[in-house]
Design an enzyme around this catalytic site. Structure first.
Site, PDB file in Angstrom:
ATOM      1  CD  GLU A   1      25.069  80.904   5.213  1.00 33.24           C
ATOM      2  OE1 GLU A   1      25.300  82.217   5.880  1.00 33.24           O
ATOM      3  OE2 GLU A   1      25.577  80.301   6.085  1.00 33.24           O
TER       4      GLU A   1
ATOM      5  CE  LYS B   1      35.227  76.529   4.983  1.00 35.82           C
ATOM      6  NZ  LYS B   1      34.298  77.515   5.532  1.00 35.82           N
TER       7      LYS B   1
END
Ligand code: PSU
Ligand code: MN
Length: 307
Positions: free
Chosen positions: A25, A160
């Site tokens: 990405e 996260k």
């Protein structure tokens, strides 16, 4: 062939010959890391992919063209321009393309463009998910919807804990996305190897990952597969240090009224500042680690597809 899509010659040739390709990405380049580490990392990740037997295809939107495979100059351009480049999720594609603008691809748009190009394996750092407080903000990343509908295997380091990891797993279950732990029973939390949440299945080898994804595709099931690969022990961070930084970043974002597409970049940048350079080094290393697993899995998948 999609008339908005440009596949780099090396990538097109590999795909035509059934050789392994791994998508990468570009939001991680322009929004995820500072210059010049972002460019150095993006180029080094491509090398890791090659060393493990696959061809890298970094994915981005340049001048309104959907690009599968960037040159080193294009990667440099994305890294230098940084946050000036629009972070592009699914809803951004039509206007960016019509206007001929640039876009940094998130997990969502990287999956979309990879699939358009015929690439089925993608390595990244972390994915978006259900944000803490989503029961009132409704802030749920489009990445989860894309995983529910686009057949790409995504290798990440978990999510996260800027996110609500429990709700993220519930959402993925609803969408029918298998969440695999690579060599672990526990969902990794990006900077740390553990989160306290279990994965759906533990798989220990690239060949077994490829076999599961191959079966999913051959059955014609829609949607992707999420492989969560724990950060190597030597680069993992102290859970208390990181969680304190995350709690503070979330409190600041609420106090400042940050919302929408700005939320994730704000939290990531604050966590990085609050933990100094340590978190950047960990971030870089876990991306390399994911690139290795993705490339080896793409090699196995290419062999299955030929068999
Ligand atoms: N989480 C990370 N690192 C990242 C991102 C998320 O730990 O770089 C980026 C990815 O590009 C991901 C996007 O697809 O943020 C999700 O943004 P949002 O939450 O706005 O959907
Ligand atoms: Mn969001």
């Amino acid at each position: 062939m999609n008339r908005y899509l440009d596949i780099a010659p090396e990538v097109a040739q590999a795909l035509a010959e059934g050789r392994p390709v791994v998508a990468l990405e570009s939001t991680i380049i322009s929004h995820g890391m500072p210059y010049p580490q972002n460019v150095e990392t993006a180029l080094a990740v491509e090398t890791v992919i090659r060393e493990n037997g696959a061809v890298p295809a970094t994915i981005a939107i340049i001048g309104g063209r959907l690009k599968a495979g960037l040159t080193a100059d294009e990667i440099e351009y994305f890294g230098k321009k940084g946050v000036e480049i629009t972070k592009a999720s699914r809803r951004d594609l039509p206007v960016l393309v019509a206007r001929g603008e640039d876009g940094a691809c998130t997990v969502t748009t990287t999956m979309m463009i990879a699939h358009m190009a015929g690439i089925s394996v993608f390595a990244t750092g972390g994915i978006g998910g259900v944000h803490r407080g989503a029961e009132t903000t409704m802030d749920i990343s489009a990445d989860l919807e894309e995983l529910g509908q686009t057949p790409v295997l995504v290798v990440c380091a978990g999510a996260k804990s800027i996110l609500d990891l429990g709700l993220t797993l519930e959402y993925l279950e609803t969408k029918g996305v298998p969440v695999i732990g690579y060599g672990t029973d526990e969902l990794p939390a990006f900077y740390t190897r553990k989160s306290g949440f279990g994965v759906d299945y533990r798989i220990d080898t690239p060949a077994q990952l490829a076999a599961a994804f191959h079966a999913q595709r051959e059955m014609g099931l829609k949607g992707g597969m999420l492989v969560t690969n724990p950060i190597p022990e030597e680069y993992s961070m102290d859970a208390d240090v990181i969680n304190q930084a995350i709690d503070q970043a979330i409190a600041e974002s609420r106090a400042q009224g940050i919302h929408g597409k700005a939320t994730t970049p704000f939290l990531l940048a604050r966590v990085k500042d609050l933990t100094g350079g340590d978190s950047l080094d960990s971030n870089i290393q876990l991306v390399f680690n994911n690139a290795r697993v993705a490339a080896r899995t793409a090699v196995e998948l290419a062999a299955l597809a030929k068999a």
